[in-house]
Design a protein around this motif. Structure first.
Motif, PDB file in Angstrom:
ATOM      1  N   SER A  84      31.434  -2.965  74.872  1.00 19.57           N
ATOM      2  CA  SER A  84      30.035  -3.196  75.265  1.00 19.57           C
ATOM      3  C   SER A  84      29.329  -1.884  75.611  1.00 19.57           C
ATOM      4  O   SER A  84      28.670  -1.764  76.638  1.00 19.57           O
ATOM      5  N   LEU A  85      29.480  -0.941  74.735  1.00 23.52           N
ATOM      6  CA  LEU A  85      28.934   0.395  74.999  1.00 23.52           C
ATOM      7  C   LEU A  85      27.418   0.377  75.059  1.00 23.52           C
ATOM      8  O   LEU A  85      26.755  -0.386  74.342  1.00 23.52           O
ATOM      9  N   LYS A  86      26.905   1.236  75.920  1.00 23.55           N
ATOM     10  CA  LYS A  86      25.470   1.370  76.143  1.00 23.55           C
ATOM     11  C   LYS A  86      25.047   2.800  75.838  1.00 23.55           C
ATOM     12  O   LYS A  86      25.855   3.728  75.930  1.00 23.55           O
ATOM     13  N   PRO A  87      23.786   3.010  75.518  1.00 17.20           N
ATOM     14  CA  PRO A  87      23.328   4.392  75.272  1.00 17.20           C
ATOM     15  C   PRO A  87      23.612   5.329  76.442  1.00 17.20           C
ATOM     16  O   PRO A  87      23.893   6.517  76.229  1.00 17.20           O
ATOM     17  N   GLU A  88      23.588   4.805  77.652  1.00 12.37           N
ATOM     18  CA  GLU A  88      23.858   5.660  78.812  1.00 12.37           C
ATOM     19  C   GLU A  88      25.318   6.060  78.931  1.00 12.37           C
ATOM     20  O   GLU A  88      25.671   6.857  79.796  1.00 12.37           O
ATOM     21  N   ASP A  89      26.175   5.511  78.089  1.00 13.78           N
ATOM     22  CA  ASP A  89      27.575   5.949  78.042  1.00 13.78           C
ATOM     23  C   ASP A  89      27.746   7.199  77.185  1.00 13.78           C
ATOM     24  O   ASP A  89      28.842   7.761  77.122  1.00 13.78           O
ATOM     25  N   THR A  90      26.687   7.630  76.536  1.00 14.98           N
ATOM     26  CA  THR A  90      26.747   8.837  75.728  1.00 14.98           C
ATOM     27  C   THR A  90      27.106  10.032  76.600  1.00 14.98           C
ATOM     28  O   THR A  90      26.452  10.305  77.607  1.00 14.98           O
ATOM     29  N   ALA A  91      28.173  10.726  76.223  1.00 12.59           N
ATOM     30  CA  ALA A  91      28.664  11.839  77.032  1.00 12.59           C
ATOM     31  C   ALA A  91      29.847  12.487  76.324  1.00 12.59           C
ATOM     32  O   ALA A  91      30.357  11.962  75.334  1.00 12.59           O
ATOM     33  N   ILE A  92      30.271  13.596  76.881  1.00 14.05           N
ATOM     34  CA  ILE A  92      31.560  14.169  76.505  1.00 14.05           C
ATOM     35  C   ILE A  92      32.581  13.610  77.487  1.00 14.05           C
ATOM     36  O   ILE A  92      32.379  13.698  78.702  1.00 14.05           O
ATOM     37  N   TYR A  93      33.639  13.053  76.951  1.00  9.67           N
ATOM     38  CA  TYR A  93      34.666  12.419  77.773  1.00  9.67           C
ATOM     39  C   TYR A  93      35.887  13.331  77.859  1.00  9.67           C
ATOM     40  O   TYR A  93      36.345  13.873  76.853  1.00  9.67           O
ATOM     41  N   TYR A  94      36.401  13.457  79.078  1.00  8.57           N
ATOM     42  CA  TYR A  94      37.540  14.320  79.339  1.00  8.57           C
ATOM     43  C   TYR A  94      38.681  13.511  79.945  1.00  8.57           C
ATOM     44  O   TYR A  94      38.450  12.710  80.863  1.00  8.57           O
ATOM     45  N   CYS A  95      39.896  13.766  79.489  1.00 13.25           N
ATOM     46  CA  CYS A  95      41.052  13.239  80.197  1.00 13.25           C
ATOM     47  C   CYS A  95      41.586  14.338  81.103  1.00 13.25           C
ATOM     48  O   CYS A  95      41.414  15.531  80.838  1.00 13.25           O
ATOM     49  N   ALA A  96      42.219  13.921  82.178  1.00 10.04           N
ATOM     50  CA  ALA A  96      42.698  14.862  83.170  1.00 10.04           C
ATOM     51  C   ALA A  96      43.979  14.331  83.797  1.00 10.04           C
ATOM     52  O   ALA A  96      44.176  13.113  83.881  1.00 10.04           O
ATOM     53  N   ALA A  97      44.823  15.250  84.256  1.00 10.65           N
ATOM     54  CA  ALA A  97      46.115  14.896  84.846  1.00 10.65           C
ATOM     55  C   ALA A  97      46.228  15.501  86.237  1.00 10.65           C
ATOM     56  O   ALA A  97      45.858  16.660  86.447  1.00 10.65           O
ATOM     57  N   LYS A  98      46.738  14.714  87.160  1.00  8.97           N
ATOM     58  CA  LYS A  98      46.955  15.191  88.511  1.00  8.97           C
ATOM     59  C   LYS A  98      48.410  15.039  88.880  1.00  8.97           C
ATOM     60  O   LYS A  98      49.034  14.031  88.583  1.00  8.97           O
ATOM     61  N   VAL A  99      48.957  16.024  89.569  1.00  4.63           N
ATOM     62  CA  VAL A  99      50.365  16.026  89.920  1.00  4.63           C
ATOM     63  C   VAL A  99      50.640  15.166  91.143  1.00  4.63           C
ATOM     64  O   VAL A  99      51.646  14.470  91.212  1.00  4.63           O
ATOM     65  N   ASN A 100      49.761  15.198  92.108  1.00  4.61           N
ATOM     66  CA  ASN A 100      50.004  14.471  93.346  1.00  4.61           C
ATOM     67  C   ASN A 100      49.988  12.970  93.121  1.00  4.61           C
ATOM     68  O   ASN A 100      49.292  12.452  92.255  1.00  4.61           O
ATOM     69  N   VAL A 101      50.739  12.273  93.957  1.00  7.61           N
ATOM     70  CA  VAL A 101      50.861  10.820  93.853  1.00  7.61           C
ATOM     71  C   VAL A 101      49.513  10.153  94.083  1.00  7.61           C
ATOM     72  O   VAL A 101      48.710  10.605  94.891  1.00  7.61           O
ATOM     73  N   GLY A 102      49.276   9.064  93.360  1.00 10.31           N
ATOM     74  CA  GLY A 102      48.097   8.260  93.580  1.00 10.31           C
ATOM     75  C   GLY A 102      47.009   8.504  92.568  1.00 10.31           C
ATOM     76  O   GLY A 102      47.164   9.270  91.626  1.00 10.31           O
ATOM     77  N   THR A 103      45.897   7.820  92.782  1.00  9.97           N
ATOM     78  CA  THR A 103      44.729   7.965  91.920  1.00  9.97           C
ATOM     79  C   THR A 103      43.634   8.688  92.685  1.00  9.97           C
ATOM     80  O   THR A 103      43.649   8.736  93.919  1.00  9.97           O
ATOM     81  N   SER A 104      42.674   9.216  91.967  1.00  5.92           N
ATOM     82  CA  SER A 104      41.592   9.926  92.625  1.00  5.92           C
ATOM     83  C   SER A 104      40.329   9.885  91.777  1.00  5.92           C
ATOM     84  O   SER A 104      40.404   9.960  90.548  1.00  5.92           O
ATOM     85  N   ARG A 105      39.195   9.794  92.448  1.00  9.30           N
ATOM     86  CA  ARG A 105      37.894   9.875  91.792  1.00  9.30           C
ATOM     87  C   ARG A 105      37.362  11.311  91.772  1.00  9.30           C
ATOM     88  O   ARG A 105      36.318  11.576  91.186  1.00  9.30           O
ATOM     89  N   SER A 106      38.058  12.192  92.440  1.00 11.18           N
ATOM     90  CA  SER A 106      37.574  13.559  92.619  1.00 11.18           C
ATOM     91  C   SER A 106      38.164  14.490  91.561  1.00 11.18           C
ATOM     92  O   SER A 106      39.381  14.662  91.482  1.00 11.18           O
ATOM     93  N   GLU A 107      37.299  15.135  90.792  1.00 12.33           N
ATOM     94  CA  GLU A 107      37.813  16.009  89.735  1.00 12.33           C
ATOM     95  C   GLU A 107      38.554  17.204  90.296  1.00 12.33           C
ATOM     96  O   GLU A 107      39.406  17.759  89.617  1.00 12.33           O
ATOM     97  N   GLY A 108      38.269  17.577  91.544  1.00 14.75           N
ATOM     98  CA  GLY A 108      38.970  18.688  92.160  1.00 14.75           C
ATOM     99  C   GLY A 108      40.447  18.439  92.387  1.00 14.75           C
ATOM    100  O   GLY A 108      41.198  19.392  92.602  1.00 14.75           O
ATOM    101  N   GLU A 109      40.850  17.185  92.335  1.00 13.39           N
ATOM    102  CA  GLU A 109      42.254  16.857  92.564  1.00 13.39           C
ATOM    103  C   GLU A 109      43.065  16.843  91.272  1.00 13.39           C
ATOM    104  O   GLU A 109      44.272  16.620  91.302  1.00 13.39           O
ATOM    105  N   TYR A 110      42.418  17.067  90.161  1.00 10.05           N
ATOM    106  CA  TYR A 110      43.121  17.066  88.882  1.00 10.05           C
ATOM    107  C   TYR A 110      43.499  18.494  88.489  1.00 10.05           C
ATOM    108  O   TYR A 110      42.705  19.425  88.631  1.00 10.05           O
TER     109      TYR A 110
END
Length: 123
Positions: A84-110
């Motif tokens: 259900s993609l929308k025009p506002e989904d237009t972007a460059i998408y990045y995958c990222a990996a973090k070593v510490n346990v858990g999930t995070s919304r903060s890009e600084g933790e990746y």
């Protein structure tokens, strides 16, 4: 550690795309994984994250119910299914990996980032 994303492209509004991000260089299950995106003229923002064994996922409000993150530790790959993609989904998408346990919304933790893949959604 290298992250190689693939699967971007051009799609009409309402359509679907699926990304994959292959990780090499270290045991994949030692990483929590995330997807971020950066739209033109905007700062990079969090999209989704998944814990090391896939037991926990976190979504940005803007994509909940439309996007899904998953992983296959046997294939060292994390996936992003976008529906259900929308025009506002237009972007460059990045995958990222973090070593510490858990999930995070903060890009600084990746710790490691892929090269970015363009998604363009036409109206």
């Amino acid at each position: 550690v290298q992250l190689q994303a693939s699967g971007g492209g051009l799609v009409q509004a309402g359509g679907s795309l699926k990304f994959s991000c292959a990780v090499s260089g270290r045991t994949f299950s030692s990483y929590g994984m995330g997807w971020f995106r950066q739209a033109p003229g905007k700062e990079r923002e969090f999209v989704l994250a998944i814990s090391r064994y896939g037991l926990r996922t976190v979504y940005a409000h803007s994509v909940k119910g439309r996007f899904t993150i998953s992983r296959d530790n046997a294939k060292n790959t994390v996936y992003l299914q976008m529906n259900s993609l929308k025009p506002e989904d237009t972007a460059i998408y990045y995958c990222a990996a973090k070593v510490n346990v858990g999930t995070s919304r903060s890009e600084g933790e990746y710790d490691h980032w892929g090269q970015g893949t363009q998604v363009t959604v036409s109206s």
